[in-house]
Design a protein around this motif. Structure first.
Motif, PDB file in Angstrom:
ATOM      1  N   ASP A 562      33.941  74.073  10.935  1.00  0.00           N
ATOM      2  CA  ASP A 562      35.348  74.286  10.588  1.00  0.00           C
ATOM      3  C   ASP A 562      35.794  75.733  10.838  1.00  0.00           C
ATOM      4  N   GLY A 563      34.902  76.565  11.377  1.00  0.00           N
ATOM      5  CA  GLY A 563      35.266  77.946  11.639  1.00  0.00           C
ATOM      6  C   GLY A 563      35.294  78.826  10.407  1.00  0.00           C
ATOM      7  N   LEU A 564      34.765  78.315   9.292  1.00  0.00           N
ATOM      8  CA  LEU A 564      34.748  79.053   8.030  1.00  0.00           C
ATOM      9  C   LEU A 564      33.319  79.120   7.502  1.00  0.00           C
ATOM     10  N   VAL A 565      33.024  80.209   6.790  1.00  0.00           N
ATOM     11  CA  VAL A 565      31.722  80.289   6.125  1.00  0.00           C
ATOM     12  C   VAL A 565      31.868  79.535   4.821  1.00  0.00           C
ATOM     13  N   THR A 566      31.734  78.214   4.908  1.00  0.00           N
ATOM     14  CA  THR A 566      31.973  77.340   3.760  1.00  0.00           C
ATOM     15  C   THR A 566      30.982  77.628   2.643  1.00  0.00           C
ATOM     16  N   SER A 567      29.738  77.838   3.042  1.00  0.00           N
ATOM     17  CA  SER A 567      28.689  78.101   2.059  1.00  0.00           C
ATOM     18  C   SER A 567      27.614  78.945   2.710  1.00  0.00           C
ATOM     19  N   LEU A 605      22.268  70.860  18.494  1.00  0.00           N
ATOM     20  CA  LEU A 605      22.119  72.312  18.389  1.00  0.00           C
ATOM     21  C   LEU A 605      23.423  72.867  17.829  1.00  0.00           C
ATOM     22  N   PHE A 606      23.322  73.826  16.907  1.00  0.00           N
ATOM     23  CA  PHE A 606      24.510  74.430  16.291  1.00  0.00           C
ATOM     24  C   PHE A 606      24.492  75.937  16.536  1.00  0.00           C
ATOM     25  N   LEU A 607      25.684  76.479  16.857  1.00  0.00           N
ATOM     26  CA  LEU A 607      25.828  77.917  17.080  1.00  0.00           C
ATOM     27  C   LEU A 607      26.980  78.446  16.248  1.00  0.00           C
ATOM     28  N   ARG A 608      26.791  79.645  15.730  1.00  0.00           N
ATOM     29  CA  ARG A 608      27.860  80.330  15.004  1.00  0.00           C
ATOM     30  C   ARG A 608      27.918  81.768  15.502  1.00  0.00           C
ATOM     31  N   ILE A 609      29.131  82.264  15.787  1.00  0.00           N
ATOM     32  CA  ILE A 609      29.340  83.630  16.245  1.00  0.00           C
ATOM     33  C   ILE A 609      30.265  84.338  15.275  1.00  0.00           C
ATOM     34  N   ASP A 610      29.804  85.447  14.715  1.00  0.00           N
ATOM     35  CA  ASP A 610      30.624  86.263  13.820  1.00  0.00           C
ATOM     36  C   ASP A 610      31.227  87.416  14.619  1.00  0.00           C
ATOM     37  N   PRO A 611      32.574  87.484  14.689  1.00  0.00           N
ATOM     38  CA  PRO A 611      33.209  88.538  15.488  1.00  0.00           C
ATOM     39  C   PRO A 611      33.322  89.847  14.725  1.00  0.00           C
ATOM     40  N   LYS A 612      33.458  90.935  15.459  1.00  0.00           N
ATOM     41  CA  LYS A 612      33.631  92.238  14.826  1.00  0.00           C
ATOM     42  C   LYS A 612      35.057  92.420  14.329  1.00  0.00           C
ATOM     43  N   ILE A 613      36.021  91.865  15.070  1.00  0.00           N
ATOM     44  CA  ILE A 613      37.434  91.923  14.672  1.00  0.00           C
ATOM     45  C   ILE A 613      37.929  90.494  14.509  1.00  0.00           C
ATOM     46  N   PRO A 614      38.997  90.261  13.749  1.00  0.00           N
ATOM     47  CA  PRO A 614      39.516  88.899  13.586  1.00  0.00           C
ATOM     48  C   PRO A 614      39.918  88.295  14.932  1.00  0.00           C
ATOM     49  N   PHE A 615      39.739  86.992  15.061  1.00  0.00           N
ATOM     50  CA  PHE A 615      40.096  86.322  16.304  1.00  0.00           C
ATOM     51  C   PHE A 615      41.577  86.518  16.642  1.00  0.00           C
ATOM     52  N   ALA A 616      42.404  86.713  15.632  1.00  0.00           N
ATOM     53  CA  ALA A 616      43.833  86.925  15.865  1.00  0.00           C
ATOM     54  C   ALA A 616      44.083  88.179  16.694  1.00  0.00           C
ATOM     55  N   GLU A 617      43.137  89.132  16.663  1.00  0.00           N
ATOM     56  CA  GLU A 617      43.302  90.375  17.400  1.00  0.00           C
ATOM     57  C   GLU A 617      42.696  90.308  18.804  1.00  0.00           C
ATOM     58  N   PHE A 618      42.045  89.177  19.136  1.00  0.00           N
ATOM     59  CA  PHE A 618      41.517  89.007  20.485  1.00  0.00           C
ATOM     60  C   PHE A 618      42.689  88.851  21.458  1.00  0.00           C
ATOM     61  N   GLU A 619      42.507  89.313  22.690  1.00  0.00           N
ATOM     62  CA  GLU A 619      43.573  89.163  23.673  1.00  0.00           C
ATOM     63  C   GLU A 619      43.681  87.702  24.099  1.00  0.00           C
ATOM     64  N   VAL A 666      34.076  71.817  17.356  1.00  0.00           N
ATOM     65  CA  VAL A 666      34.167  73.242  17.620  1.00  0.00           C
ATOM     66  C   VAL A 666      35.356  73.805  16.842  1.00  0.00           C
ATOM     67  N   ALA A 667      35.225  75.036  16.366  1.00  0.00           N
ATOM     68  CA  ALA A 667      36.320  75.662  15.617  1.00  0.00           C
ATOM     69  C   ALA A 667      36.132  77.166  15.609  1.00  0.00           C
ATOM     70  N   ALA A 668      37.268  77.900  15.569  1.00  0.00           N
ATOM     71  CA  ALA A 668      37.235  79.355  15.462  1.00  0.00           C
ATOM     72  C   ALA A 668      38.358  79.796  14.534  1.00  0.00           C
ATOM     73  N   VAL A 669      37.994  80.136  13.293  1.00  0.00           N
ATOM     74  CA  VAL A 669      38.958  80.632  12.315  1.00  0.00           C
ATOM     75  C   VAL A 669      38.490  82.027  11.884  1.00  0.00           C
ATOM     76  N   ASP A 670      37.562  82.074  10.941  1.00  0.00           N
ATOM     77  CA  ASP A 670      36.936  83.353  10.594  1.00  0.00           C
ATOM     78  C   ASP A 670      35.720  83.610  11.475  1.00  0.00           C
ATOM     79  N   VAL A 671      35.004  82.537  11.803  1.00  0.00           N
ATOM     80  CA  VAL A 671      33.851  82.598  12.694  1.00  0.00           C
ATOM     81  C   VAL A 671      34.007  81.485  13.728  1.00  0.00           C
TER      82      VAL A 671
END
Length: 726
Positions: A562-567, A605-619, A666-671
């Motif tokens: 869901d793009g969130l660190v649910t737990s 297989l599951f992958l999670r990517i934590d960004p350095k800046i919020p996705f809203a700030e990505f170009e 697939v989802a990208a909100v916070d992660v």
């Protein structure tokens, strides 16, 4: 004995450095052209000026000349030079780590210890380098410490001859500590001024006839292997060959032609002679040289022994056939000189440990003995050939004392005359006819350094695949400008990359050589608008291929996508990879990714990517790609911005990427989170999946994780979780 002609001696100093320019950003990855330029190239000629009767031969690799010209014209971008130029108070944490890791790369006894303060800083850092400790170590170094290090590293690589003659450099050496920023700036200016004098000095001395200048093929390739890798079987019948046979004599021809043309452009005349890279010859190479008007070339005595099928030394290394070795031969109209292996190695590896006068006397004594041992009547020439830069840092005073004793002694000898090779041929003829030329190099009379090991062969396979693709694209698009692509390919054909593959040699900068080889192949694909094959982002060096995560997989996971660190616990049993520790981004810039998590259950297989800046700030045009190179070429792309997006899965068949399906999990909100079935990855139980994550902007890759190597995942068996619990 007095009726004998004098013994002629041809010293050939081979001047060579690999092509260090990074084709992806234009920076020189390593500083050795600049630093050997200030320590070795110019002084080798300057010392000769006091001994006008001593003749010498200097062989220049054109790719070295190109780099020297770049520095001389002030256009070279050098990572080490840029860090040196930064004001010490403006150094970043990464700059300081770089300095502590790299600014002690010099011979400790002969280049660092003569400066007590420099050696003190080495001891402070630690003589046993542990890279992971450097971030902690920089806290104990002051601004003044780093400024002194910036000065010392560049000062110690300036030849003692120039430090002694130049008042400013002599003052710096005597001052010995507490340098100023202004002194550092002037030092670096002096350094580049020395480099700028190299080519004009050699041009002038060649015009006077005291030295002869010769060349090597442009990017220093092993010419016989370019002609045909199967040639290696002559000397090594059981060698393991690359998957694909490389047969491109036209490349050997091009490297030779380009070398001659560039040499003529720099020095104003065509060279008469050639030292083929690493003394590597074959009959086909000699015939190519003849077609280009090369009058002479040189190689090792082992090639002569095998060509004649006669032993010229006994089991103890004593010469049994001096009359065979000490003359010039001719094959297909090209004269060939064969180096005395023993005496060349004495200069390269042994005499540095001796007292200079004793070493010089020993060499002259050996030459006297040779002059007395050969039969009368026929002129003889001893060829002593070795690197003109790498040995001298092992000598006290950078070898100057040894050379002064040697040249002074040779100047007094009545029965020994130094000569240029062309001078000898002009006076005494092209040499005795040779019936065959055994294919091999100066090392063991074979090509084992550059072919046969798993890493060597993989490099050849990548080179073959890239060349085939370039040629195919050129056939399909004859109007496409492929000049830069071919240049990158020719650079990748150089011998220096495979020198560091395999188990024979090692260096602190092995990763740089590996990357430079692969980057030049990447450059070929980029220049013709093709995707770079995934395997080129994986090191050829075996120990660098897989990247170990900070935390290992400990059990099955089933995160909510869901793009969130649910737990905290949904990724708890998975693996965690710190991006900075795994090598960071392609251009070593600030990373957009902080951490990657991955794990699996029995099916996916599951992958999670934590960004350095919020996705809203990505170009807007930024996308994530998950790319696998094993067991299949799969690419999954996901645009970061936009509502209701799905990821697209592509599979590579032949040379085309074809879309297979959409992935909705697939989802990208916070992660960023994604789940991919093993079936979609063409992976079965116990298969190894190799993957990396790419960040692209406008179709151009701006970051890759991990940068070196890949993430390796083994598809679990049904009892995996039970085994992990146990």
């Amino acid at each position: 004995m007095r009726d004998n002609p004098p013994l002629y001696v041809a010293f050939v100093w081979h001047m060579h450095q690999p092509y260090y320019k990074d084709p992806l950003n234009g920076y020189y990855r390593l500083p050795w052209v600049r630093l050997h330029g200030t320590k070795d190239y110019l002084d080798m000629a300057e010392i000769l000026k006091d001994f006008p009767s001593v003749r010498q031969n200097f062989n220049f690799v054109p790719s070295l000349l190109e780099q020297l010209v770049d520095y001389s014209e002030g256009t070279a971008k050098d990572l080490y030079l840029e860090v040196s130029r930064k004001r010490a108070k403006e150094l970043s944490e990464d700059d300081k780590i770089f300095i502590l890791e790299n600014f002690f790369l010099a011979h400790w006894d002969n280049m660092i210890k003569p400066f007590p303060r420099y050696y003190e800083l080495l001891v402070k850092r630690g003589t046993h380098l542990i890279t992971s400790d450097l971030a902690r170590a920089i806290k104990y170094f002051s601004e003044g410490d780093f400024l002194d290090l910036q000065v010392f590293f560049n000062l110690c690589w300036i030849d003692p001859l120039f430090r002694e003659k130049d008042p400013f450099l002599r003052m710096l050496s005597e001052k010995g500590h507490s340098f100023t920023e202004e002194e550092k700036v002037l030092l670096l200016e002096k350094q580049l001024a020395i480099v700028g004098r190299i080519i004009p000095t050699y041009r002038e001395m060649a015009s006077r006839g005291q030295i002869e200048l010769s060349f090597s093929p442009f990017y220093h390739p092993i010419l016989p292997l370019l002609c045909d890798t199967d040639t290696s079987r002559v000397a090594m019948p059981n060698v393991r060959l690359p998957r694909q046979r490389f047969v491109h004599p036209e490349d050997a021809d091009a490297q030779m032609r380009m070398g001659i043309e560039y040499f003529e452009k720099v020095f104003g005349f065509r060279p008469g002679g050639m030292w083929p890279s690493e003394g590597s010859v074959s009959e086909e190479v000699v015939k190519l040289a003849a077609r280009h008007g090369v009058r002479w070339l040189a190689t090792d005595e082992g090639i002569l022994s095998n060509s004649l099928d006669r032993r010229i030394r006994d089991n103890s290394g004593n010469l049994t056939e001096p009359d065979l070795l000490y003359k010039v031969y001719s094959y297909e109209g090209v004269s060939i000189a064969f180096r005395d292996h023993v005496m060349s190695d004495l200069l390269g590896f042994v005499y540095s440990q001796w007292e200079p006068r004793t070493a010089a006397g020993d060499l002259i004594g050996r030459l006297r003995s040779i002059g007395n041992s050969v039969r009368s009547g026929e002129p003889r020439m001893v060829s002593i050939i070795l690197d003109g830069e790498n040995a001298w840092e092992h000598y006290k005073n950078d070898g100057r004392d040894f050379f002064l004793y040697l040249y002074e002694g040779l100047s007094r000898e009545e029965r020994i005359r130094t000569t240029t090779i062309s001078g000898f041929i002009n006076e005494f003829g092209a040499g005795n006819r040779l019936e065959r030329v055994f294919p091999g190099s100066w090392i063991n009379s074979n090509f084992g350094i550059w072919l046969g090991h798993e890493e060597d062969n993989l490099a050849w396979d990548y080179l073959s695949d890239t060349r085939d693709r370039l040629q195919e694209i050129q056939r399909q698009n004859p109007s496409l400008d492929t000049t830069n692509a071919w240049k990158a390919l020719y650079v990748a054909e150089g011998s220096d990359w495979n020198w560091w593959y395999g188990d024979e040699h090692s260096t602190e900068t092995q990763q740089d050589f590996d990357e430079l080889f692969r980057f030049n192949l990447m450059k070929v694909y980029k220049e013709v608008g093709n995707d770079v094959p995934a395997q080129l982002f994986v090191p050829i060096l075996r120990h660098d291929r897989g990247v170990s995560p900070t935390l290992m997989i400990r059990g099955f996971i089933k995160p909510r996508i869901d793009g969130l660190v649910t737990s905290y616990y949904e990724w708890y049993q998975g693996a965690q990879l710190d991006v900075k520790k795994s090598g960071g981004s392609m251009h070593k810039s600030e990373s957009l990714i902080v951490t990657v998590y991955y794990g699996f259950n029995a099916d996916s297989l599951f992958l999670r990517i934590d960004p350095k800046i919020p996705f809203a700030e990505f170009e807007e045009d930024t996308e994530f790609l998950v790319v696998t190179s094993r067991p299949a070429d799969i690419r999954i792309s996901y645009p970061i911005k936009g509502e209701g997006k799905m990821a697209e899965l592509y599979e590579k068949t032949k040379d085309e990427w074809k879309k297979v399906k959409d992935i909705s999990e697939v989802a990208a909100v916070d992660v960023f989170e994604i789940g991919i079935t093993f079936a979609d990855l063409k992976a079965r139980e116990k298969d190894e999946i190799n993957l990396f994550i790419s960040v692209r902007k406008g179709g151009e890759e701006i970051e890759r994780c991990p940068w070196r190597g890949h993430i390796s995942v083994l598809v679990p068996t049904e009892d995996f979780e039970a085994m992990m619990w146990y």
